[in-house]
Write a protein that holds these residues in place. Structure first.
Motif, PDB file in Angstrom:
ATOM      1  N   ASN A   1      -8.706   7.058  -2.794  1.00  0.00           N
ATOM      2  CA  ASN A   1      -7.270   7.250  -2.618  1.00  0.00           C
ATOM      3  C   ASN A   1      -6.489   5.979  -2.921  1.00  0.00           C
ATOM      4  O   ASN A   1      -6.998   4.866  -2.729  1.00  0.00           O
TER       5      ASN A   1
ATOM      6  N   GLU B   1      -4.510   2.089   8.714  1.00  0.00           N
ATOM      7  CA  GLU B   1      -3.208   2.719   8.885  1.00  0.00           C
ATOM      8  C   GLU B   1      -2.671   2.385  10.273  1.00  0.00           C
ATOM      9  O   GLU B   1      -3.396   1.897  11.134  1.00  0.00           O
TER      10      GLU B   1
ATOM     11  N   GLY C   1      -3.212  11.420   7.623  1.00  0.00           N
ATOM     12  CA  GLY C   1      -1.805  11.698   7.415  1.00  0.00           C
ATOM     13  C   GLY C   1      -1.235  12.753   8.331  1.00  0.00           C
ATOM     14  O   GLY C   1      -0.014  12.870   8.476  1.00  0.00           O
TER      15      GLY C   1
ATOM     16  N   ASP D   1      -1.459   3.768  -0.495  1.00  0.00           N
ATOM     17  CA  ASP D   1      -0.308   4.265   0.261  1.00  0.00           C
ATOM     18  C   ASP D   1      -0.561   5.663   0.822  1.00  0.00           C
ATOM     19  O   ASP D   1       0.358   6.289   1.354  1.00  0.00           O
ATOM     20  N   LYS D   2      -1.797   6.152   0.734  1.00  0.00           N
ATOM     21  CA  LYS D   2      -2.129   7.467   1.284  1.00  0.00           C
ATOM     22  C   LYS D   2      -2.929   7.288   2.565  1.00  0.00           C
ATOM     23  O   LYS D   2      -4.081   6.856   2.531  1.00  0.00           O
TER      24      LYS D   2
END
Length: 463
Positions: free
Chosen positions: A418, A379, A426, A421-422
């Motif tokens: 998951n 990420e 987060g 896109d997770k």
């Protein structure tokens, strides 16, 4: 782990990352603000040492959508432990026409002709002591490899323990489908479009890894093909010799780590990770033919993530298939609870301390990762350790490493299934990068170049 087996994180983050599986574990850093389109780190051997070709990176990304050549589902549909072997064979058959040359004839390999693409912001070298460059950083000029972590020889159990420590040198390539997304992200090379992140179905990413040990030092690579790379020796790196001088080294391809965006085969995560390894005992006619699957993985079996061993007694994994006919030396490198990890993925750690005070000594063999647990932290900004750890430090294997207690709630956070896109973290508003660690580091290099890295780090630290 594709842990894509491994890329070195920039040293400004205070670590040297080893990405396993499609998790590429690299020992060098990437460039700081230099040429984002560089093929290599700018270091070349003298003609007396090497007079062959130098590889040019393929950064000419397609500008229009590409019809996938891979048949989603691989002819078997949704993956199970019963049909995964057929899926793995279909993958190898599909890739053979273009990747056989990469494995067997490095001098003739041309990614442009073969339809495979490199990554921007990943080639240039970082400042160092040899002609102003750190020779472990960026991509090398001969084969465009990244430098991997040095693995202690005793990482591998007897009777397959090599007589020397092992370092891998790896290349990472994206197929044409995946490259359309790369082109969309970096349409403006200095202003990446994070809204374009999300691999199209049929995207394939390949990491091929070669080791520094010779067949005489490690019998498991007897009969393997060979590459040349321009890198410092293990001995020089371990002695921290200054200046650290690169040499033309002979290395031997041992692992192929592959990931495929295939929502038919993997409807939960949309990704299938596979590891193939060279099998010296195979009857295959050529080195490519002697690559066999270690296994495939399409999820992290999260229902077992709270078990201290990763798999309760009497249970079996349902989202990893491990080939029962794989070479025996791969037993020592499987991931937590037997989840998929290849021998170059650094899924095991030694000299670990946990928050409860539990110590795993240097002689212990803690299985601490998997292909998907590593890549699941991809990420931007870069936030979470590749391993289940409360901080981002990443010491060399054998040096003390702080990890969460296996099976704890914190540990289990890494072992979820998951979608790409997770974001795993987060809570900081991070952008998930669809299981691609290399893109994460490329974005970090870009942020450094345009002066945003401090801002991003403050954003992470503030949460």
């Amino acid at each position: 782990m594709f842990l894509l087996s491994e890329i070195n994180a920039p040293r400004r983050y205070g670590m040297t990352l080893k990405l396993s599986c499609l998790c590429l574990v690299l020992s060098g850093s990437m460039a700081v603000a230099d040429d984002p389109m560089a093929s290599n780190n700018g270091l070349y051997p003298q003609p007396a040492e090497y007079n062959g070709p130098f590889l040019v990176a393929n950064l000419n990304y397609p500008t229009a959508p590409v019809t996938p050549g891979w048949m989603l589902g691989g002819g078997v549909g949704k993956l199970t432990t019963q049909n995964a072997a057929a899926y793995a064979q279909a993958v190898k058959t599909y890739l053979e026409p273009t990747l056989r040359t990469l494995i067997e004839d490095q001098v003739s390999w041309d990614p442009r002709a073969a339809g495979w693409y490199d990554l921007v912001w990943s080639g240039a070298g970082e400042p160092g002591s040899y002609n102003g460059i750190d020779p472990t950083s960026g991509r090398d000029a001969i084969a465009n490899t990244y430098t991997g972590q040095i693995m202690p020889a005793d990482t591998f159990f007897p009777p397959y323990t090599p007589t020397a420590d092992v370092q891998n040198h790896a290349v990472i390539y994206y197929n044409d489908v995946a490259a359309t997304m790369l082109g969309a992200i970096w349409k403006d090379i200095y202003k990446p479009d994070l809204g374009a992140v999300g691999f199209p179905d049929g995207s394939i990413v390949v990491k091929a890894e070669a080791v520094t040990t010779t067949p005489a030092q490690w019998g498991v690579i007897k009969g393997a093909s060979s590459w040349r790379v321009f890198r410092p020796t293990i001995e020089a790196q371990q002695a921290n010799t200054q200046p650290l001088v690169p040499q033309v080294l002979t290395v031997y391809p041992i692992q192929l780590a592959i990931k495929i965006k295939d929502p038919i085969a993997a409807p939960k995560t949309e990704w299938v990770f596979l590891a193939f390894v060279y099998d010296a005992k195979s009857q295959g006619a050529t080195p490519w033919d002697r690559f066999v699957p270690v296994g495939a993985m399409w999820g992290n079996d999260p229902e077992f993530a709270r078990d201290p061993n990763g798999l309760p007694a009497g249970k079996v994994l349902t989202e990893s298939w491990i080939n029962p006919d794989r070479p025996a030396f791969t037993d020592s490198s499987l991931g937590w609870g037997g989840r998929l990890a290849g021998p170059m993925d650094v899924a095991t750690r030694h000299n670990v301390l946990t928050p409860s005070g539990q110590r795993y000594e240097k002689d212990d063999h803690l299985r601490a990762s998997s292909c998907m647990s590593c890549h699941g932290v991809a990420e931007f900004p870069f936030t979470s350790n590749l391993y289940p750890s409360p901080n981002k430090s990443f010491p060399r294997d054998g040096q003390q490493f702080l990890l969460y207690d296996p099976g704890s709630q914190d540990w289990a956070h890494w072992f979820q299934s998951n979608p790409g896109d997770k974001p795993m973290s987060g809570n900081i508003g991070g952008q998930a990068l669809d299981y691609d660690m290399a893109i994460m580091f490329a974005l970090s290099e870009n942020a450094e170049a345009i002066g945003q890295s401090s801002f991003l780090q403050e954003r992470v630290d503030g949460h």
